[in-house]
Write a protein that holds these residues in place. Sequence first.
Motif, mmCIF file in Angstrom:
data_model
loop_
_atom_site.group_PDB
_atom_site.id
_atom_site.type_symbol
_atom_site.label_atom_id
_atom_site.label_comp_id
_atom_site.label_asym_id
_atom_site.label_seq_id
_atom_site.Cartn_x
_atom_site.Cartn_y
_atom_site.Cartn_z
ATOM 1 N N LEU A 175 36.860 24.992 16.469
ATOM 2 C CA LEU A 175 36.702 23.557 17.086
ATOM 3 C C LEU A 175 35.864 22.882 15.998
ATOM 4 N N GLN A 176 36.351 21.593 15.582
ATOM 5 C CA GLN A 176 35.525 20.832 14.612
ATOM 6 C C GLN A 176 35.370 19.650 15.122
ATOM 7 N N VAL A 177 34.400 18.734 14.883
ATOM 8 C CA VAL A 177 34.206 17.341 15.698
ATOM 9 C C VAL A 177 33.719 16.503 14.474
ATOM 10 N N ARG A 178 33.467 15.334 14.423
ATOM 11 C CA ARG A 178 33.133 14.142 13.724
ATOM 12 C C ARG A 178 32.569 13.094 14.629
ATOM 13 N N TYR A 179 31.456 12.433 14.304
ATOM 14 C CA TYR A 179 30.859 11.176 14.872
ATOM 15 C C TYR A 179 32.155 10.183 15.131
ATOM 16 N N LEU A 180 32.018 9.475 16.158
ATOM 17 C CA LEU A 180 32.837 8.036 16.142
ATOM 18 C C LEU A 180 32.365 7.218 15.359
ATOM 19 N N PRO A 181 33.301 6.352 14.904
ATOM 20 C CA PRO A 181 32.594 4.995 14.101
ATOM 21 C C PRO A 181 31.374 4.554 14.316
ATOM 22 N N SER A 182 31.137 4.382 15.512
ATOM 23 C CA SER A 182 29.943 3.491 16.003
ATOM 24 C C SER A 182 28.582 4.222 15.895
#
Length: 259
Positions: free
Chosen positions: A151-158
Amino acid sequence: MRLNDWQREVEAYLLGADATPAPALRDSLLGSAGLAVEQGLAIYHNAYRARLLEALRGDYPAVHGWLGDEEFDALALAYIEAHPSRHFSLRWLGAELAGFIDGFLVPEQAQPLSELARLEWAFTLAFDAPEGEPLGLAQMAELPAEAWPNLQVRYLPSVQAQLCRYNSLAIWRAIKEQAEFPGSQALEQEELCLIWRDGLVSRYRSLDRAEAKALCGMAEEGWSFGELCAQLAEYAEQAPLQAATWLRQWLNDGLLRHY
């Protein structure tokens, strides 16, 4: 004088520091019995700067509150001269203020003030950021067990991450709440302040060093969940539980999206 040339003369006059108009611009206009050409132009010259100062005060209320009217306006006018507005919207006028402060003041004065400016700008960026599709707990519950390690994730744009070495957040809160100014102090241990938008509301919270390292590892450096667990060696057998606890918190906060 052609219209384009006259418009350039007006622009140069408004952007220049000198309120005295060039002869070509002055001679192109007619005054009146009650208002000379030079006086009328000076009104526009001053009004333009007043509007820019108003915009910077609105973007940086904590910096303004710390410095007071006179010192803030001196800083802002020097900044405007070095970084004149280049965008059709005043939204971006203050984008370089923190970096300007670093070069404008001596380091011991600049460091806490520019950090506060970066914090305030992070709130602005978070509020204006585009929407994103947050990864929620319901989606995670449907994830098969064999998919968790990769599983990999990134920040939301805000989401904005601001490293604080001073009590900038306490200063920001005090001025926002019109409380007593706490004074600038270096923190015993630096902390990461996360700022993000939840609907039309700005949220924030501070992370200690361990959680900040874990979150930045996943959201910025691209660690998978399995790599996060491996990085938490000091937690021994509790590493997966600690990783899952943090991940649940980040999902509850609404910080993350799928990679």
